[in-house]
Design an enzyme around this catalytic site. Structure first.
Site, PDB file in Angstrom:
ATOM      1  N   ASN A 123       0.910  -1.228   0.127  1.00 50.57           N
ATOM      2  CA  ASN A 123       0.052   0.166  -0.439  1.00 50.57           C
ATOM      3  C   ASN A 123       0.935   1.339  -0.049  1.00 50.57           C
ATOM      4  O   ASN A 123       1.846   0.958   0.163  1.00 50.57           O
ATOM      5  CB  ASN A 123      -1.108  -0.398   1.196  1.00 50.57           C
ATOM      6  CG  ASN A 123      -0.402   0.442   2.847  1.00 50.57           C
ATOM      7  OD1 ASN A 123       0.897  -0.484   3.081  1.00 50.57           O
ATOM      8  ND2 ASN A 123      -0.769   1.047   3.639  1.00 50.57           N
ATOM      9  N   GLU A 174       3.606  -0.426   4.672  1.00 47.03           N
ATOM     10  CA  GLU A 174       3.181  -1.256   5.195  1.00 47.03           C
ATOM     11  C   GLU A 174       2.888  -2.603   5.252  1.00 47.03           C
ATOM     12  O   GLU A 174       2.534  -3.171   6.048  1.00 47.03           O
ATOM     13  CB  GLU A 174       2.677  -0.389   6.696  1.00 47.03           C
ATOM     14  CG  GLU A 174       1.175  -0.106   6.515  1.00 47.03           C
ATOM     15  CD  GLU A 174       0.921   1.080   6.323  1.00 47.03           C
ATOM     16  OE1 GLU A 174       1.811   1.299   5.292  1.00 47.03           O
ATOM     17  OE2 GLU A 174      -0.149   1.821   6.440  1.00 47.03           O
ATOM     18  N   CYS A 229       2.374   3.905   2.114  1.00 42.90           N
ATOM     19  CA  CYS A 229       2.882   4.487   3.046  1.00 42.90           C
ATOM     20  C   CYS A 229       3.906   2.784   3.686  1.00 42.90           C
ATOM     21  O   CYS A 229       5.197   2.548   4.350  1.00 42.90           O
ATOM     22  CB  CYS A 229       1.970   4.444   4.390  1.00 42.90           C
ATOM     23  SG  CYS A 229       1.731   5.717   3.866  1.00 42.90           S
TER      24      CYS A 229
HETATM   25  P1  ADP Z   1      -4.520   6.922   9.543  1.00 44.44           P
HETATM   26  O1  ADP Z   1      -3.876   8.173  10.351  1.00 44.44           O
HETATM   27  O2  ADP Z   1      -5.025   8.736   8.834  1.00 44.44           O
HETATM   28  O3  ADP Z   1      -5.735   6.299   9.812  1.00 44.44           O
HETATM   29  P2  ADP Z   1      -2.322   6.479   8.289  1.00 44.44           P
HETATM   30  O4  ADP Z   1      -1.348   7.174   8.608  1.00 44.44           O
HETATM   31  O5  ADP Z   1      -1.743   5.426   9.339  1.00 44.44           O
HETATM   32  O6  ADP Z   1      -3.709   6.719   8.299  1.00 44.44           O
HETATM   33  O7  ADP Z   1      -1.707   5.621   6.777  1.00 44.44           O
HETATM   34  C1  ADP Z   1      -2.654   4.756   7.178  1.00 44.44           C
HETATM   35  C2  ADP Z   1      -2.805   3.998   4.985  1.00 44.44           C
HETATM   36  O8  ADP Z   1      -3.352   4.680   4.544  1.00 44.44           O
HETATM   37  C3  ADP Z   1      -1.608   4.246   4.369  1.00 44.44           C
HETATM   38  O9  ADP Z   1      -0.556   2.941   4.077  1.00 44.44           O
HETATM   39  C4  ADP Z   1      -1.703   4.134   2.848  1.00 44.44           C
HETATM   40  O10 ADP Z   1      -2.402   2.930   2.243  1.00 44.44           O
HETATM   41  C5  ADP Z   1      -3.626   4.528   3.596  1.00 44.44           C
HETATM   42  N1  ADP Z   1      -4.213   6.446   3.093  1.00 44.44           N
HETATM   43  C6  ADP Z   1      -3.385   7.444   4.321  1.00 44.44           C
HETATM   44  N2  ADP Z   1      -3.503   8.638   4.045  1.00 44.44           N
HETATM   45  C7  ADP Z   1      -4.403   8.235   3.038  1.00 44.44           C
HETATM   46  C8  ADP Z   1      -4.625   9.231   1.543  1.00 44.44           C
HETATM   47  N3  ADP Z   1      -4.408  10.726   2.371  1.00 44.44           N
HETATM   48  N4  ADP Z   1      -5.280   9.174   0.926  1.00 44.44           N
HETATM   49  C9  ADP Z   1      -5.519   7.417   0.151  1.00 44.44           C
HETATM   50  N5  ADP Z   1      -5.076   6.639   1.502  1.00 44.44           N
HETATM   51  C10 ADP Z   1      -4.923   7.108   2.195  1.00 44.44           C
END
Ligand code: ADP
Length: 570
Positions: free
Chosen positions: A269, A273, A271
Site C-alpha cells: 500500500n 506497511e 506507506c
Molecule cells: P490514518 O492515521 O489516517 O488512519 P495512516 O497514516 O496510518 O492513516 O496511513 C495508513 C494507510 O492509509 C496508508 O498506508 C495508505 O494506504 C492509506 N492512506 C493514508 N493517507 C491517505 C490518503 N491521503 N489517501 C488515501 N489513502 C491514504
C-alpha cells in the site's frame, strides 16, 4: 470525551457527517456510536442471537477511551451509504492499454472512497519496445505512472482524502534507472511514493561487487547487464537527495506470503506497511500503547492483561470490518475475503517509553518493542482462532503456509501503520516513531502564539519545578532537549527526539517491531542534514541484514515542502 482541541478540529473537518452547507451534523461521540454500531452488527452474520449491544459497547468504550482506533476510512464511512472501510489496496497493472486504463479507473474509485492504492509497474514492457498491434513504440512504465498521477490529482476526493499511491518497479526492470530518478523533482508524480523492489540476487551482487541482469518483462529476455553496486549507489544518491525512492525487499515479502499458490506479492500500500496480492485490500487498526500502561508509586509498566484484552477485542473488531465493508469492486470483495487479512498495530510507542523512563535508543527499548509486538500478534492469533471456531477459517486456510493444527479466521494479524491522523485523534506519538519535536510554537490567526508542549515532558518538568515558557521557546528553537545542559542528565537521556537517535537505532527499532509483525512496519529513518551517502548505504545494508521488509529515509531539509521542521518556528 477526552479528545484535544486539535483532534476535534481534524474530526470536524474530515470525519463527521456534514449537511449540504458543510456544517457538521454529528458529534464526536455520535461518530463513535455510529462506527461501533455498524461494526458490531457484523456479529449477526454468524450468530443471529449475538448480543450486538454488548459488542457495540465494547467497541465504543475502546474507541472513546482512545485505547484503539480503526483506520480513517472506517471512522469516516462505517454506517454510511458509501461504506468503504479499508485504507489499503493493491491493484494489478498488466501490460496492455486496456488493462492499464482499467487500473486507473479502479484506482479512481478507490481514491474517491478514501483508500490508498499500491501498484507494481514491473509488468509493463520497457520504453522503446515495439507494440505489435500498432507497430508503434511503447512509452514505458514511468510515462504511465504520470497518467496515474494525473488521474489521482483530478479525483481530489470531495472533502475527505487526497489520494495516495505507491509505485513499485523491480530493480531488474530495464527502465530502472529512469525510475530511480523519476521523482528527483518533487513536484512530479507528487501523488506517489515510489520504491525500488530489490531482490536477494541483486543484494548479493551488491555485496560481492558483481553484475546483475535486466529482463524485459514482455519478452522475458535479458536485455542488459549492470553493475549492481552502481545501481545501488544511484538509489542511495536519489534517496539522500530527497527521500525517494524507498526500497522494499521483494523476496522477504514473498517469504511471508501466506498463499504463494495465489501468485507473488509485487506491491504494498502507499506507506509500505501492507504487502498485498493484486485486488487484496486490508483494514488496519492501532492500539494506543500509552493507554496500556499501569502506574504504581509513580512507576509505569505495561498492563499485559489489559493489552491482551484490547488486542483480542481489536481483532474481533477488524474481522467484523471485513464483512461490514462495501468494496469498490467485486474482485476486491472476493479476493479480500479469501485471506481475510487484518492489520493490527500500535501507536504511542515513543510516548510510552517516555512514561517508563526508557530511552528510545536503548537496548532495553528495542527488546521491549519486540516483546510488546510479539505479544499483540500472539493474542491476536488466539482471538482469530477463537473466531474461526465460530465463523470458520479464511477460505484459503488449507492452501496457506500457516500451521495447519489451529484454523485461523485471518490470514495475517498485524501491521504497523504510520497513524498520521489517528495519532492526532488519540493525542499520542505516531506509530513506532520517536517523538519528532517536543515543543512547537504555532501562530494563531490573531497574531498570538501558542506553545504546544509534549504532555509527558510538560508533566515531568512541572513535577520537578523546571517548567518555564522561556525554556519551551528554547527547546522549540533548538529542536531537541539533549543539548540543554541546565536540564538534569536523566531527562536529556530519556526525552530524545528523532534527530538525537542515530539512523542505526531507528533501524534497530524498526527491525524489533518487524520481528513481531506479520505484515510490515511503516517507519521513516531520519538523517541529519549533513549525513553522507555512505551513511545512507550502511543503513540500507543494516536493514537488509536485520530482516526489515523495506526502508524509507529522510534527510532533514532535503525537500522544500517539508511537513515537519525541527528548530523552525512555524
Ligand atoms: P490514518 O492515521 O489516517 O488512519 P495512516 O497514516 O496510518 O492513516 O496511513 C495508513 C494507510 O492509509 C496508508 O498506508 C495508505 O494506504 C492509506 N492512506 C493514508 N493517507 C491517505 C490518503 N491521503 N489517501 C488515501 N489513502 C491514504
Amino acid at each position: 470525551m477526552g479528545v484535544s482541541e486539535n483532534a476535534r478540529l481534524v474530526l470536524e473537518k474530515r470525519y463527521l457527517i456534514k449537511d449540504a452547507d458543510g456544517k457538521a451534523i454529528e458529534s464526536v461521540d455520535g461518530m463513535f456510536q455510529r462506527v461501533a454500531g455498524a461494526i458490531a452488527a457484523s456479529d449477526l452474520l454468524h450468530d443471529k442471537n449475538a448480543d450486538v449491544e454488548r459488542t457495540k459497547k465494547t467497541f465504543y468504550d475502546m474507541m472513546t477511551n482512545l485505547e484503539f482506533l480503526p483506520n480513517s476510512p472506517t471512522l469516516m464511512n462505517a454506517g454510511r451509504p458509501l461504506g468503504q472501510l479499508s485504507a489499503c489496496f493493491v491493484l494489478p497493472v498488466e501490460d496492455s492499454m486496456d488493462e492499464i486504463f482499467e487500473a486507473i479507473k479502479q484506482a479512481a474509485l478507490i481514491h474517491k472512497s478514501g483508500g490508498g492504492t499500491g501498484f507494481s509497474f514491473s509488468r509493463l514492457r520497457q520504453k522503446g519496445s515495439t507494440v505489435n498491434s500498432t507497430g508503434g513504440v511503447a512509452s514505458g512504465p514511468i510515462s504511465f505512472m504520470k497518467v496515474f498521477n494525473m488521474a489521482t490529482e483530478a479525483v481530489k476526493q470531495g472533502g475527505t482524502r487526497r489520494g495516495a499511491n505507491m509505485g513499485i518497479l523491480r530493480v531488474d526492470h530495464p527502465d530502472i534507472l529512469e525510475f530511480i530518478d523519476c521523482k528527483s523533482n518533487n513536484s512530479e508524480i507528487n501523488n506517489f511514493n515510489i520504491s525500488v523492489g530489490l531482490t536477494e540476487k541483486f543484494m548479493n551482487a551488491v555485496e560481492s561487487g558483481g553484475d546483475y541482469e535486466l529482463v524485459d518483462p514482455h519478452t522475458r529476455k535479458v536485455v542488459q547487464k549492470l553493475r549492481a553496486r552502481d545501481v545501488f549507489e544511484r538509489i542511495v544518491d536519489a534517496a539522500w537527495r530527497n527521500g525517494e525512492p524507498g526500497i522494499i525487499f521483494l523476496d522477504r515479502l514473498n517469504r511471508d506470503n501466506i498463499v504463494p499458490s495465489q501468485g507473488e506479492i509485487e506491491s504494498t500500500n502507499p506507506c509500505g506497511e501492507q504487502p498485498l496480492l493484486p485486488y487484496e485490500s486490508c483494514n488496519l487498526g492501532s492500539i494506543n500503547l500509552t493507554k496500556m500502561l499501569k502506574e504504581e508509586d509513580g512507576v509505569y509498566s505495561f498492563d499485559w492483561k489489559k493489552l491482551e484484552r484490547t488486542a483480542k477485542d481489536a481483532v474481533h473488531f477488524l474481522d467484523n470490518v471485513i464483512d461490514a465493508n462495501k468494496y469498490p469492486l467485486e474482485n476486491i470483495d472476493r479476493v479480500t475475503k479469501q485471506t481475510r487479512k487484518i492489520g493490527l498495530g500500535v501507536m504511542g510507542w515513543a510516548d510510552s517509553l517516555l512514561r517508563m523512563g526508557i530511552p528510545y535508543n536503548s537496548q532495553e527499548a528495542v527488546a521491549l518493542g519486540e516483546k510488546v509486538m510479539k505479544f499483540i500478534t500472539a493474542c491476536g492469533r488466539e482471538e482469530s482462532a477463537a473466531l474461526a471456531v465460530q465463523r470458520g477459517a479464511f477460505p484459503l486456510f488449507e492452501e496457506s503456509i500457516l500451521p495447519q493444527d489451529t484454523p485461523q479466521r485471518n490470514g495475517t494479524i498485524s501491521t504497523i501503520a504510520p497513524t498520521g491522523t489517528l495519532s492526532i485523534i488519540a493525542g499520542c506519538s505516531s506509530g513506532v516513531e520517536p517523538v519528532f519535536g517536543y515543543v512547537f510554537i504555532r501562530n494563531i490567526m490573531d497574531g498570538t502564539e501558542m506553545v504546544e508542549v509534549n504532555p509527558i515532558l510538560r508533566e515531568e518538568l512541572e513535577k520537578r519545578g523546571l517548567y518555564s515558557e522561556g525554556l519551551m521557546r528554547r527547546i522549540a528553537k533548538e529542536g531537541t532537549i539533549a543539548h540543554i545542559e541546565e536540564l538534569p542528565e536523566d531527562l536529556r537521556r530519556v526525552f530524545v527526539s528523532a534527530h538525537d537517535i542515530s539512523p542505526e537505532d531507528h533501524i534497530r527499532m524498526q527491525a524489533a517491531f518487524q520481528r513481531g509483525t506479520d505484515n510490515a512496519v511503516s517507519k521513516t529513518v531520519n538523517f541529519r542534514h549533513d549525513a553522507t551517502r555512505e551513511e545512507v548505504a550502511e543503513v540500507y545494508s543494516l536493514a537488509f541484514h536485520l530482516g526489515c521488509k523495506g526502508v524509507t529515509i529522510y534527510r532533514d531539509g532535503s525537500r522544500s515542502e517539508q511537513v515537519l521542521n525541527i528548530g523552525k518556528v512555524n
